[in-house]
Write an enzyme that holds these catalytic residues in place. Structure first.
Site, PDB file in Angstrom:
ATOM      1  N   ILE A 192     -16.823  -6.128  45.594  1.00 45.55           N
ATOM      2  CA  ILE A 192     -15.844  -6.680  46.533  1.00 45.55           C
ATOM      3  C   ILE A 192     -16.603  -6.794  47.853  1.00 45.55           C
ATOM      4  CG2 ILE A 192     -13.696  -6.286  47.790  1.00 45.55           C
ATOM      5  CD1 ILE A 192     -12.578  -4.892  45.379  1.00 45.55           C
ATOM      6  N   PRO A 193     -17.047  -8.001  48.222  1.00 51.06           N
ATOM      7  CA  PRO A 193     -18.103  -8.181  49.232  1.00 51.06           C
ATOM      8  C   PRO A 193     -17.643  -8.078  50.683  1.00 51.06           C
ATOM      9  CG  PRO A 193     -17.408 -10.303  48.400  1.00 51.06           C
ATOM     10  CD  PRO A 193     -16.629  -9.274  47.620  1.00 51.06           C
ATOM     11  N   CYS A 194     -17.302  -6.875  51.132  1.00 51.42           N
ATOM     12  CA  CYS A 194     -16.938  -6.694  52.539  1.00 51.42           C
ATOM     13  C   CYS A 194     -18.130  -6.927  53.460  1.00 51.42           C
ATOM     14  CB  CYS A 194     -16.325  -5.310  52.771  1.00 51.42           C
ATOM     15  SG  CYS A 194     -17.323  -3.938  52.175  1.00 51.42           S
ATOM     16  N   HIS A 195     -19.346  -6.945  52.894  1.00 47.86           N
ATOM     17  CA  HIS A 195     -20.528  -7.222  53.728  1.00 47.86           C
ATOM     18  C   HIS A 195     -20.554  -8.657  54.219  1.00 47.86           C
ATOM     19  CE1 HIS A 195     -21.757  -8.294  49.580  1.00 47.86           C
ATOM     20  NE2 HIS A 195     -22.512  -9.202  50.146  1.00 47.86           N
ATOM     21  N   ARG A 196     -19.723  -9.529  53.664  1.00 44.77           N
ATOM     22  CA  ARG A 196     -19.705 -10.938  54.086  1.00 44.77           C
ATOM     23  C   ARG A 196     -18.789 -11.200  55.271  1.00 44.77           C
ATOM     24  NH1 ARG A 196     -19.183 -13.116  47.904  1.00 44.77           N
ATOM     25  NH2 ARG A 196     -21.181 -12.269  47.167  1.00 44.77           N
TER      26      ARG A 196
END
Length: 356
Positions: free
Chosen positions: A318-322
């Site tokens: 779940i790409p919260c880094h984006r």
């Protein structure tokens, strides 16, 4: 973004270098001016004086700084190998996972029990005996959930008495073995990646957690899982863990940046909505917190979005880094800004390669 923003304070890094602190693996690299060599924090070479050390966020920066990689610690090689003693102990466990290895037996194998406890505690957060006990109980849980008899599971778990087995089982899973068929349990595996070790946790519903083991919030997240799901976590095997291990390898190698995994995040309705929007952000792209808030129906919810992103337990998948600031700068990543930058650069690089 300035490189210094991706690094801990210099005194902290130098102390970690002197102490060969493995928790700083991948966080920085040290260049030694007197030799022209750069190393990992855990390198066994003689430690230089503070004034002779330069710190870098990546091997590439160290190379551009005029340093060559150390032949001893090989800082260009991805990941940190599991200590040989731990590999050997795990192999012994898997030869007879339902048995026991006493301190006397470890000594007979020329393994110092205190060293085994210390290294296991440092690497896994539990002693070797606790790992072995949890592994036995994990196998017993699986047997019960497959429909096996409780007494047969107990006989294969290495416990001499039924009461001892039931008590230990209840302490770990929060209930007696007879309730395991309905309630299930959580299985965990440590996975090595180029950015450091990660902990993956799954059950039959899907992947519940994927985090870097050095994240400060990890202990709190484990507590949330145990409380909400009314069970505990044991080391073990699971098809969802096999899948995430394989797909992480593909992701980090650039072979396939997409994840196709059954996910079962634990969170509030608002958090679940936030995390679903995160999954809609295309690979190689970024969005702002304002954009996220707008998707959730209120552009003023930026802080709530930041909190929900920070409470995401499924790192990378779940790409919260984006999610970044509106001005394009990085902020707010539990795994460290250096990892956030690495992940974004990695994704952009491979997306561009596919386009060309």
């Amino acid at each position: 973004m300035k490189t210094l923003e991706l690094l801990p304070p210099p005194n902290t890094m130098y102390r970690a270098l002197v102490n060969r602190d493995s928790s700083f693996e991948g966080i920085f690299f040290a260049g030694v001016r007197t030799t022209g060599i750069f190393c990992r924090p855990t390198c066994s070479a003689k430690k230089p004086a503070r004034e002779n050390v330069d710190f870098f966020a990546t091997p590439s920066e160290a190379l551009h700084g005029g340093y060559r990689p150390c032949l001893r610690c090989k800082p260009m090689d991805p990941g940190e190998r599991t200590p040989k003693l731990i590999e050997r102990l795990r192999e012994e466990v898997e030869r007879a996972p339902d048995g026991r290895l006493t301190d006397k037996e470890l000594t007979a194998m020329s393994i110092d029990p205190s060293t085994a406890r210390r290294q296991f505690k440092r690497h896994y957060g539990m002693t070797f005996q606790a790992y072995h006990r949890a592994r036995r109980l994990g196998l017993a849980l699986r047997e019960v959930r497959r429909g096996g008899r409780v007494d047969e599971a107990r006989n294969g778990s290495g416990f001499e008495s039924e009461s001892g087995f039931r008590d230990a089982f209840t302490r770990i899973f929060g209930g007696p073995p007879t309730a395991a068929k309905e309630k299930g349990g959580l299985f965990a595996e440590r996975i090595e990646t180029p950015l450091g070790s990660m902990l993956a946790i799954a059950d039959d519903e899907g992947l519940r957690l994927l985090e870097f083991v050095d994240r400060r919030a990890l202990e709190r997240e484990l507590s949330i899982l145990r409380t909400r799901l009314k069970t505990n976590v044991v080391p073990g095997e699971h098809r969802h863990l096999d899948a995430v291990r394989s797909q992480l390898a593909d992701y980090f190698s650039g072979t396939n940046l997409k994840f196709d995994l059954p996910l079962a995040p634990v969170g509030s309705p608002f958090q679940l909505r936030d995390w679903e929007i995160l999954r809609s952000i295309p690979i190689g792209e970024t969005r702002s917190y304002s954009w996220m808030a707008k998707q959730l129906g209120d552009v003023e919810m930026r802080r709530a979005v930041g909190r929900a992103n920070g409470e995401n337990m499924l790192c990378i998948v779940i790409p919260c880094h984006r999610v970044i600031r509106a001005d394009g700068t990085l902020c707010g990543y539990g795994g460290g800004l250096w990892r956030k930058k690495w992940l974004l650069d990695h994704e952009r690089k491979h997306v561009e390669e596919l386009k060309s």
